[in-house]
Design an enzyme around this catalytic site. Structure first.
Site, short mmCIF file in Angstrom:
data_model
loop_
_atom_site.label_atom_id
_atom_site.label_comp_id
_atom_site.label_asym_id
_atom_site.label_seq_id
_atom_site.Cartn_x
_atom_site.Cartn_y
_atom_site.Cartn_z
N CYS A 126 -10.88 28.75 15.78
CA CYS A 126 -12.22 28.86 15.17
C CYS A 126 -12.88 30.20 15.45
O CYS A 126 -13.94 30.50 14.89
CB CYS A 126 -13.11 27.71 15.64
SG CYS A 126 -12.32 26.11 15.54
N HIS A 262 -20.01 29.57 14.10
CA HIS A 262 -18.94 28.67 13.67
C HIS A 262 -19.53 27.27 13.48
O HIS A 262 -20.29 26.80 14.33
CB HIS A 262 -17.83 28.65 14.72
CG HIS A 262 -16.88 27.51 14.57
ND1 HIS A 262 -16.32 27.19 13.35
CD2 HIS A 262 -16.41 26.59 15.46
CE1 HIS A 262 -15.54 26.13 13.52
NE2 HIS A 262 -15.59 25.74 14.78
N ASN A 293 -16.09 20.93 9.51
CA ASN A 293 -15.65 22.02 10.39
C ASN A 293 -14.33 22.55 9.85
O ASN A 293 -13.31 21.86 9.90
CB ASN A 293 -15.50 21.46 11.81
CG ASN A 293 -14.99 22.49 12.83
OD1 ASN A 293 -14.33 23.46 12.45
ND2 ASN A 293 -15.26 22.25 14.09
O1 UT7 Z 1 -14.23 23.72 16.12
C1 UT7 Z 1 -13.60 23.86 17.37
C2 UT7 Z 1 -14.51 23.55 18.48
N1 UT7 Z 1 -14.80 22.13 18.44
C3 UT7 Z 1 -16.00 21.70 18.78
O2 UT7 Z 1 -16.85 22.50 19.05
C4 UT7 Z 1 -16.24 20.20 18.86
C5 UT7 Z 1 -17.06 19.88 20.07
N2 UT7 Z 1 -17.25 18.47 20.28
C6 UT7 Z 1 -18.05 17.71 19.51
O3 UT7 Z 1 -18.54 18.18 18.51
C7 UT7 Z 1 -18.34 16.31 19.95
O4 UT7 Z 1 -17.82 16.10 21.24
C8 UT7 Z 1 -17.84 15.20 18.99
C9 UT7 Z 1 -18.64 15.23 17.71
C10 UT7 Z 1 -16.36 15.39 18.70
C11 UT7 Z 1 -18.02 13.82 19.62
O5 UT7 Z 1 -19.39 13.63 19.90
P1 UT7 Z 1 -19.84 13.20 21.35
O6 UT7 Z 1 -21.29 13.03 21.29
O7 UT7 Z 1 -19.31 14.18 22.34
O8 UT7 Z 1 -19.13 11.80 21.51
P2 UT7 Z 1 -18.44 11.23 22.81
O9 UT7 Z 1 -17.00 11.56 22.80
O10 UT7 Z 1 -19.25 11.58 24.01
O11 UT7 Z 1 -18.59 9.67 22.58
C12 UT7 Z 1 -19.89 9.04 22.60
C13 UT7 Z 1 -19.73 7.61 22.19
C14 UT7 Z 1 -18.64 6.85 22.96
O12 UT7 Z 1 -19.06 5.50 23.08
P3 UT7 Z 1 -19.72 4.96 24.46
O13 UT7 Z 1 -18.72 5.25 25.51
O14 UT7 Z 1 -20.98 5.77 24.61
O15 UT7 Z 1 -19.95 3.54 24.16
C15 UT7 Z 1 -17.46 6.92 22.03
O16 UT7 Z 1 -16.60 5.85 22.20
O17 UT7 Z 1 -19.36 7.53 20.81
C16 UT7 Z 1 -18.12 6.83 20.68
N3 UT7 Z 1 -17.37 7.49 19.63
C17 UT7 Z 1 -17.49 7.18 18.34
N4 UT7 Z 1 -18.24 6.28 17.71
C18 UT7 Z 1 -18.17 6.22 16.37
C19 UT7 Z 1 -16.48 8.49 19.75
N5 UT7 Z 1 -16.01 8.85 18.54
C20 UT7 Z 1 -16.63 8.05 17.65
C21 UT7 Z 1 -16.59 7.93 16.25
N6 UT7 Z 1 -17.37 7.02 15.66
N7 UT7 Z 1 -15.80 8.74 15.50
#
Ligand code: UT7
Length: 337
Positions: A126, A262, A293
Site C-alpha cells: 500500500c 492511503h 481498500n
Molecule cells: O491497507 C493495508 C493496511 N491495512 C490496514 O491499515 C488495515 C488496518 N486494520 C483495520 O482497518 C481494522 O483492524 C479492521 C477494519 C480490519 C478490523 O476492525 P477492528 O475494529 O480492528 O476489529 P477487531 O479485529 O478489533 O474486532 C472487533 C470485533 C471482534 O468482536 P468482539 O471480540 O469485540 O466480540 C471481532 O470478532 O469485531 C468482530 N469482527 C467482526 N464483526 C463483524 C471482526 N471482523 C468482523 C467482521 N464483521 N468482518
C-alpha cells in the site's frame, strides 16, 4: 599501482520534478456490503462503522492487472500531453500480478508503446505508489529518465479469501497512474519513508506458492492480516510520518490543499487528521467509502476523483502517505497536477 582510467561522464537531470497528470480506472462491477456478507459473518452496519466502506469495485474474471493499468495510464498520458515514446521508465507498484516473472510493467509498457522505457515492478504494497513517486522524482533529477510513468494497481480479489472475515470486506480492485516529468519548481517534496520488517507477519500470505505446490495444492494462498496490530501501528506511527513529511517540505498543515492518505480504513484517516491537527478547511480523501481498500492504487484513484470533482485545486499542495505490508511506508507533499 592503480590503473589510469578516464573519468566517467556524469548524467544530468532536471532541477526538479512534478506530477504532470493522473488517470485512473475503476472496474465496472459495484459490490455492496450485503453481497460481501453473503460469504462472511458480518453486517453492512459493522463494515460501515469499522471501515467506512459502503461499496467497492471488483474486476471481471478476465480483467487483469495489466488491463486496468493500461486503461489508467492512457488517461494520464493523454492529460499530460506526453507521448509514450517520451517515457523513460514504467514503474508499476503492485502485489497482485499473478506471475513471478516477468514484471507486469513490461507488458504494460509494450501495450502502451513506451518503446524507450525501462520497466519494472515495485513490491511495496500500500506504500507502492508513494515509493514510485519518490523513485521517479530521483530518476528525473538524476538524469536516468525524463518522464516516468508511475502506476499503482491491484486485483486483490484474486488473493483475498472471500470467506475471511478479517479481509474480505476491505480489499478491492482498481488502478491509478501518474505521469511525472521535469520541472523548474520543486513539485515533489522530500519523501519520508522506511520499513519495519520485524512486523512483516502482520500482513502476509497464508503460505508460499512453493508450500501450496508441495502441500498438494488444496488451499490456495491468500492474504492474511492482523488487523488490530496494523491499525495501532498506522494510527501511532503513520501520524508521526505524516507530520515529518510536512516538516521536511518546509510547510505547515495550514498550507495544504488536500490530504490524500492511503485508503486503508476511514477510522485510520480520521485518527491521522486529529494527530496532525489538520485544519478543517483541508479536503480529505474519503474514496474508501465507494472504492474499498485498493492498496497501491488507492492514492492515485482518490487524487483523480478529487481533482475531477473539483474538490481540490490543480497547483495546490497535497500530503500523500502510503503504508502497508512489510510494514512499509512513505509520505511526501506534492503539488497537485
Ligand atoms: O491497507 C493495508 C493496511 N491495512 C490496514 O491499515 C488495515 C488496518 N486494520 C483495520 O482497518 C481494522 O483492524 C479492521 C477494519 C480490519 C478490523 O476492525 P477492528 O475494529 O480492528 O476489529 P477487531 O479485529 O478489533 O474486532 C472487533 C470485533 C471482534 O468482536 P468482539 O471480540 O469485540 O466480540 C471481532 O470478532 O469485531 C468482530 N469482527 C467482526 N464483526 C463483524 C471482526 N471482523 C468482523 C467482521 N464483521 N468482518
Amino acid at each position: 599501482m592503480a590503473t589510469a582510467r578516464p573519468a566517467l561522464a556524469r548524467s544530468t537531470g532536471a532541477p526538479a520534478a512534478r506530477i504532470m497528470a493522473v488517470g485512473s480506472y475503476r472496474p465496472a462491477r459495484v459490490v455492496t456490503n450485503a453481497e460481501v456478507c453473503e460469504r462472511i459473518d458480518s453486517s453492512d452496519e459493522w463494515i460501515r462503522e469499522r471501515s467506512g466502506i459502503i461499496e467497492r469495485r471488483y474486476a471481471a474474471k478476465d480483467e487483469s492487472v495489466a488491463d486496468m493499468s493500461v486503461a489508467a495510464a492512457q488517461v494520464a498520458l493523454r492529460r499530460a500531453g506526453v507521448q509514450p515514446e517520451q517515457i523513460g521508465m514504467v514503474l508499476v507498484a503492485t502485489v497482485t500480478h499473478p506471475y513471478q516473472t516477468p514484471a507486469v510493467a513490461t507488458e504494460i509498457s509494450d501495450r502502451l508503446g513506451t518503446l524507450n522505457a525501462a520497466a519494472m515492478d515495485i513490491s511495496a504494497a500500500c506504500a507502492g505508489f508513494c515509493y514510485g513517486v519518490s523513485l521517479a522524482n530521483d530518476m528525473i533529477r538524476g538524469g536516468s529518465a525524463q518522464y516516468v510513468l508511475v502506476i499503482g494497481v491491484e486485483k486483490l480479489t484474486d488473493w483475498v479469501d472471500p470467506h475471511d472475515r478479517g479481509t474480505a470486506f476491505i480489499f478491492a480492485d482498481g488502478a491509478g497512474a501518474a505521469v511525472i516529468g521535469p520541472s523548474q519548481e520543486v513539485g515533489i517534496g522530500p519523501t519520508i519513508w522506511g520499513a519495519d520488517g520485524s512486523q512483516r507477519a502482520a500482513i502476509s500470505m497464508s503460505q508460499s506458492l512453493i508450500d501450496y505446490r508441495d502441500n498438494g495444492g488444496r488451499i490456495f494462498p491468500s492474504l492474511v492480516m492482523e488487523g488490530q496490530q496494523v491499525f495501532r501501528w498506522a494510527v501511532g506511527e503513520m501520524s508521526k510520518t505524516a507530520q515529518r513529511a510536512i516538516d521536511a517540505a518546509g510547510i505547515t498543515a495550514d498550507d495544504l490543499a488536500a490530504f490524500i492518505p492511503h485508503q486503508a480504513n476511514m477510522r485510520i484517516t480520521d485518527a491521522m487528521i486529529r494527530a496532525i491537527g489538520l485544519p478543517a478547511h483541508v479536503p480529505v480523501a474519503r474514496d474508501i467509502a465507494t472504492t474499498g481498500n485498493t492498496s497501491a492504487a488507492s492514492i492515485p484513484l482518490a487524487m483523480d476523483r478529487m481533482l475531477q470533482d473539483g474538490e481540490i485545486p490543480s497547483g495546490g499542495l497535497a500530503l500523500l502517505i502510503g503504508f502497508g505490508a512489510g510494514l512499509v511506508y512513505a509520505a511526501q507533499v506534492v503539488i497537485l497536477p
